[in-house]
Every structure is written in C-alpha cells, then in structure tokens.
Write a protein that holds these residues in place. Sequence first.
Motif, PDB file in Angstrom:
ATOM      1  N   TYR A  78       0.819  -1.214   0.000  1.00 26.67           N
ATOM      2  CA  TYR A  78       0.000   0.000   0.000  1.00 26.67           C
ATOM      3  C   TYR A  78       0.855   1.267   0.000  1.00 26.67           C
ATOM      4  O   TYR A  78       0.327   2.366   0.200  1.00 26.67           O
ATOM      5  N   ASP A  79       2.156   1.081  -0.237  1.00 23.22           N
ATOM      6  CA  ASP A  79       3.074   2.203  -0.405  1.00 23.22           C
ATOM      7  C   ASP A  79       2.938   3.208   0.761  1.00 23.22           C
ATOM      8  O   ASP A  79       2.791   4.417   0.543  1.00 23.22           O
ATOM      9  N   ILE A  80       2.956   2.686   1.974  1.00 24.66           N
ATOM     10  CA  ILE A  80       2.764   3.536   3.155  1.00 24.66           C
ATOM     11  C   ILE A  80       4.131   4.057   3.626  1.00 24.66           C
ATOM     12  O   ILE A  80       5.080   3.275   3.798  1.00 24.66           O
ATOM     13  N   ASP A  81       4.208   5.367   3.828  1.00 23.89           N
ATOM     14  CA  ASP A  81       5.466   6.016   4.200  1.00 23.89           C
ATOM     15  C   ASP A  81       5.753   5.768   5.680  1.00 23.89           C
ATOM     16  O   ASP A  81       5.041   6.278   6.551  1.00 23.89           O
ATOM     17  N   ILE A  82       6.825   4.991   5.948  1.00 24.04           N
ATOM     18  CA  ILE A  82       7.059   4.642   7.359  1.00 24.04           C
ATOM     19  C   ILE A  82       7.749   5.766   8.136  1.00 24.04           C
ATOM     20  O   ILE A  82       7.934   5.663   9.352  1.00 24.04           O
ATOM     21  N   ALA A  83       8.117   6.847   7.432  1.00 24.30           N
ATOM     22  CA  ALA A  83       8.705   7.985   8.151  1.00 24.30           C
ATOM     23  C   ALA A  83       7.641   8.674   9.004  1.00 24.30           C
ATOM     24  O   ALA A  83       7.951   9.373   9.962  1.00 24.30           O
TER      25      ALA A  83
ATOM     26  N   VAL B 293       1.350   5.390   9.941  1.00 26.30           N
ATOM     27  CA  VAL B 293       1.492   3.922   9.956  1.00 26.30           C
ATOM     28  C   VAL B 293       0.558   3.344  11.018  1.00 26.30           C
ATOM     29  O   VAL B 293      -0.170   2.362  10.776  1.00 26.30           O
ATOM     30  N   GLU B 294       0.547   3.984  12.193  1.00 25.03           N
ATOM     31  CA  GLU B 294      -0.283   3.483  13.301  1.00 25.03           C
ATOM     32  C   GLU B 294      -1.745   3.390  12.879  1.00 25.03           C
ATOM     33  O   GLU B 294      -2.426   2.403  13.138  1.00 25.03           O
ATOM     34  N   LYS B 295      -2.199   4.428  12.208  1.00 23.65           N
ATOM     35  CA  LYS B 295      -3.589   4.466  11.756  1.00 23.65           C
ATOM     36  C   LYS B 295      -3.862   3.371  10.715  1.00 23.65           C
ATOM     37  O   LYS B 295      -4.870   2.665  10.774  1.00 23.65           O
TER      38      LYS B 295
ATOM     39  N   MET C 172      12.351  -4.013   4.771  1.00 20.56           N
ATOM     40  CA  MET C 172      11.243  -3.178   5.263  1.00 20.56           C
ATOM     41  C   MET C 172      10.848  -3.619   6.681  1.00 20.56           C
ATOM     42  O   MET C 172      10.549  -2.778   7.538  1.00 20.56           O
ATOM     43  N   ALA C 173      10.877  -4.928   6.936  1.00 21.88           N
ATOM     44  CA  ALA C 173      10.527  -5.432   8.273  1.00 21.88           C
ATOM     45  C   ALA C 173      11.510  -4.867   9.305  1.00 21.88           C
ATOM     46  O   ALA C 173      11.109  -4.465  10.402  1.00 21.88           O
ATOM     47  N   SER C 174      12.782  -4.822   8.943  1.00 17.52           N
ATOM     48  CA  SER C 174      13.789  -4.294   9.867  1.00 17.52           C
ATOM     49  C   SER C 174      13.516  -2.819  10.161  1.00 17.52           C
ATOM     50  O   SER C 174      13.633  -2.376  11.312  1.00 17.52           O
ATOM     51  N   LYS C 175      13.120  -2.065   9.138  1.00 16.23           N
ATOM     52  CA  LYS C 175      12.836  -0.627   9.356  1.00 16.23           C
ATOM     53  C   LYS C 175      11.539  -0.445  10.149  1.00 16.23           C
ATOM     54  O   LYS C 175      11.493   0.299  11.127  1.00 16.23           O
ATOM     55  N   ALA C 176      10.485  -1.149   9.721  1.00 15.88           N
ATOM     56  CA  ALA C 176       9.169  -0.969  10.358  1.00 15.88           C
ATOM     57  C   ALA C 176       9.173  -1.442  11.807  1.00 15.88           C
ATOM     58  O   ALA C 176       8.430  -0.915  12.639  1.00 15.88           O
ATOM     59  N   SER C 177      10.031  -2.424  12.106  1.00  9.85           N
ATOM     60  CA  SER C 177      10.037  -2.972  13.464  1.00  9.85           C
ATOM     61  C   SER C 177      10.621  -1.986  14.478  1.00  9.85           C
ATOM     62  O   SER C 177      10.612  -2.243  15.676  1.00  9.85           O
ATOM     63  N   GLN C 178      11.124  -0.857  13.987  1.00  9.27           N
ATOM     64  CA  GLN C 178      11.603   0.181  14.916  1.00  9.27           C
ATOM     65  C   GLN C 178      10.434   0.959  15.525  1.00  9.27           C
ATOM     66  O   GLN C 178      10.589   1.642  16.527  1.00  9.27           O
ATOM     67  N   LEU C 179       9.277   0.875  14.890  1.00 11.92           N
ATOM     68  CA  LEU C 179       8.127   1.685  15.319  1.00 11.92           C
ATOM     69  C   LEU C 179       7.377   1.029  16.486  1.00 11.92           C
ATOM     70  O   LEU C 179       7.057  -0.163  16.435  1.00 11.92           O
ATOM     71  N   ALA C 180       7.060   1.830  17.484  1.00 12.37           N
ATOM     72  CA  ALA C 180       6.366   1.314  18.676  1.00 12.37           C
ATOM     73  C   ALA C 180       5.027   0.676  18.307  1.00 12.37           C
ATOM     74  O   ALA C 180       4.657  -0.364  18.856  1.00 12.37           O
TER      75      ALA C 180
END
Length: 220
Positions: A45-50, A55-57, A94-102
Amino acid sequence: MNIAIDGPAGAGKSTIAKRVAKELGYIYVDTGAMYRGIALYLLDYDIDIADAAHVEKKIENITIEIKYEEGVQQIYLNGVNVTARLRMEAVGNMASKASQLACVRAKLLHLQRQLARENDVVMDGRDIGTNILPDAEVKVYLTASSKVRAKRRYDEITANGNCADIDTIEADIITRDKQDMERAIAPLRQAEDAVCIDSSDMTIDEVVYHIMKLVSGERL
Ligand code: DC
C-alpha cells in the motif's frame, strides 16, 4: 515450557528452531515472519514509514494471524495467506525498518505472548529472551560472523539458480544488524541469562545437539 532463540539475520535461527521444535514436539513460532507480514502490507500500500502516526492508523485494523498447515507456520494478512511472499529481501529490509516503530511492535507483542501462554513453543526473533518471554526456561543467543552468514545466504540464493553478489549480501546483513541492534525499542541483544552459541564453525546438528542439552538441564 518455552524456548527463546534470538540473534542477528542469517544466523540460522529458523533452521535450528524448527529442528528443536520438531524433536520436542513443540510449536515453532517465527516472529520475524509476523514483522514481514506487516512490512508486506506497508509495501503493497506504499505507506510512508517515516510518518509513524500514519502507519499506526493504517495498521490499526489489519489482522496478522498465525496458522499451522501440516505443521508448517503460515502467516495470514487480512485473511489471506501471504507466507510465500515473505522471504523476499525487500520485505526483510522493510521489516527491519518498520520494526523500529512502537505501534508495529505493540501490535505483535500480544499475539506472541498469547501463543507462548497457550503452547510449548520454540520462538525465534530479536527480542524474545529480553522482552517477549523474559521467563522462558531456555534462552539462546545464536550468532555467526557476518562473512559466514553472507556465504550461507549466497549459497541459498545460487542453489535456486539465481545470481547474487556476496559482498552486497554481507553489506545488507551489516546494515540490518545495526538497525536491529541500535533501535530504541526492544533492540536485538543477548539476554543476561541467555547462552550464546556462535555457529560460524558448527554444523546444524551440532547446534541442535547443544540446545537439546540445554533443554535437558545441562549448562554448556
Ligand atoms: O528474522 P527475520 O529476518 O525474518 O526478521 C525480519 C525483521 O523483523 C528483522 O530485521 C527485525 C524484525 N524483527 C524484530 O524486530 N523482532 C523480532 N522478534 C523478529 C523480527
């Protein structure tokens, strides 16, 4: 009884954890695959993880389920089996980057703890011994040099008839290690009560043997 196996990318966690689970008749839980499931959704879904709030929503209402078909773990994302798409490099990165998010970690924490509460598990990941299952009866920190890990990955890719560059693979591994070890929430690190096994010069059988000894109560 729960067994936690943590370690960096490509250390052989899933191969070893699967073998140990089979020998003991426990369920193998690959938590990396759950993070990869969320990563796949973010990529599709091309969601910007910055933008963490965005992302939470977006992930608030998605469902990640774990099912076992003929003893093999399957990941369902919003009711669809996505297991076959999870191993791609782009998904791992992407999993490594996204897994930084609470918000991403919080979504999976409950599911992982519930699985361990309801079953005897061998669970592998990055924060199982330190954060998800601090009371696991056996904790292993499985590692290997980045050179050995890159070579194993290179052999896996070329064995399937694909091309690869071993130096690029090693550079990716080093970047991923850094990201996973330096993040603020639940970073990859060896739990104080974990036994460290460096598999650089060990066979799969030797590592499994060592872990089975730990399970039977013998400290190495
Ligand atoms: O083990 P793996 O390569 O499938 O994991 C993919 C990424 O998911 C990994 O780079 C970091 C993240 N991960 C995590 O943060 N915590 C876990 N317990 C498992 C994986």
